[in-house]
Design a protein around this motif. Sequence first.
Motif, mmCIF file in Angstrom:
data_model
loop_
_atom_site.group_PDB
_atom_site.id
_atom_site.type_symbol
_atom_site.label_atom_id
_atom_site.label_comp_id
_atom_site.label_asym_id
_atom_site.label_seq_id
_atom_site.Cartn_x
_atom_site.Cartn_y
_atom_site.Cartn_z
ATOM 1 N N UNK A 119 -28.469 -21.758 -5.945
ATOM 2 C CA UNK A 119 -28.967 -22.004 -7.307
ATOM 3 C C UNK A 119 -27.866 -21.750 -8.335
ATOM 4 N N UNK A 120 -27.125 -20.665 -8.142
ATOM 5 C CA UNK A 120 -26.047 -20.328 -9.079
ATOM 6 C C UNK A 120 -24.920 -21.360 -9.017
ATOM 7 N N UNK A 121 -24.641 -21.844 -7.817
ATOM 8 C CA UNK A 121 -23.574 -22.836 -7.643
ATOM 9 C C UNK A 121 -23.974 -24.174 -8.269
ATOM 10 N N UNK A 122 -25.234 -24.539 -8.121
ATOM 11 C CA UNK A 122 -25.734 -25.759 -8.769
ATOM 12 C C UNK A 122 -25.628 -25.628 -10.289
ATOM 13 N N UNK A 146 -15.057 -20.023 -11.842
ATOM 14 C CA UNK A 146 -14.311 -19.509 -10.703
ATOM 15 C C UNK A 146 -15.142 -18.512 -9.884
ATOM 16 N N UNK A 147 -15.100 -18.669 -8.552
ATOM 17 C CA UNK A 147 -15.804 -17.747 -7.662
ATOM 18 C C UNK A 147 -17.281 -18.017 -7.499
ATOM 19 N N UNK A 148 -17.738 -19.181 -7.970
ATOM 20 C CA UNK A 148 -19.176 -19.485 -7.896
ATOM 21 C C UNK A 148 -19.670 -19.637 -6.462
ATOM 22 N N UNK A 149 -18.739 -19.900 -5.541
ATOM 23 C CA UNK A 149 -19.128 -20.106 -4.147
ATOM 24 C C UNK A 149 -19.141 -18.813 -3.323
ATOM 25 N N UNK A 150 -18.646 -17.723 -3.896
ATOM 26 C CA UNK A 150 -18.430 -16.503 -3.117
ATOM 27 C C UNK A 150 -19.718 -15.861 -2.598
ATOM 28 N N UNK A 151 -20.786 -15.925 -3.372
ATOM 29 C CA UNK A 151 -22.049 -15.317 -2.931
ATOM 30 C C UNK A 151 -22.561 -15.994 -1.662
ATOM 31 N N UNK A 152 -22.469 -17.314 -1.619
ATOM 32 C CA UNK A 152 -22.915 -18.055 -0.438
ATOM 33 C C UNK A 152 -22.017 -17.738 0.746
ATOM 34 N N UNK A 153 -20.720 -17.771 0.501
ATOM 35 C CA UNK A 153 -19.752 -17.529 1.572
ATOM 36 C C UNK A 153 -19.933 -16.141 2.187
#
Length: 200
Positions: A119-122, A146-153
């Motif tokens: 949701x945050x990345x979208x 920047x870093x929006x993908x880190x939570x998923x990863x």
Amino acid sequence: MKFSNLKIGTRLGITFGFIALLTVMLGGFSYSEFSMIENSWNRYRTLAKPKLDATNHADESLGQGIQHFKNFIMRGKDYEQRFNAEMTNIDAAMTAYEKLGSLTAVEKAEIEKVRSGIAAYREAIRKAAEMKATGAGIAEIDSAIKGADQAIKSALGKLEAVAEEQIKETSVIVNREIVNGERMAVIASTLTVLLTVVFA
């Protein structure tokens, strides 16, 4: 009475009786061992391996999504739609993971983190689209999201670690039961030889 004084038929009867008892005991032990191995294999086949497959699939989609995000910032075009499709794939992988059942509290929490991260990345790509529309530069947009993908990863990494640990545990159990079976076979063979010598 000495065993040597027993009739040959009696001694053979006693010997075969003990051997038969050992055979029954070995058979029962083998059945128990094979049942444990079968249960462990079924757990690997229906739970641990599919969990790892689901997290790997989600991780691959995340990698594609990250690339689409970067391409959208630089080129626009249909990369936003491609990005959203990969996020949908990640969510589908988490649904498949959940359907496997037998989830720990850690797994449930990490799956929720993945979904929150999606949701945050979208939202990040939506924000990037707005910034592009107002003429913001690539560096400015990149800095803002920047870093929006880190939570998923991070969450996927923890889920993968759980699946790998379950696979490792299965391997340890199977190897242990195989070793136990080999030891029991050696013991039974040794006892058979000793009984044959004693009662022959």
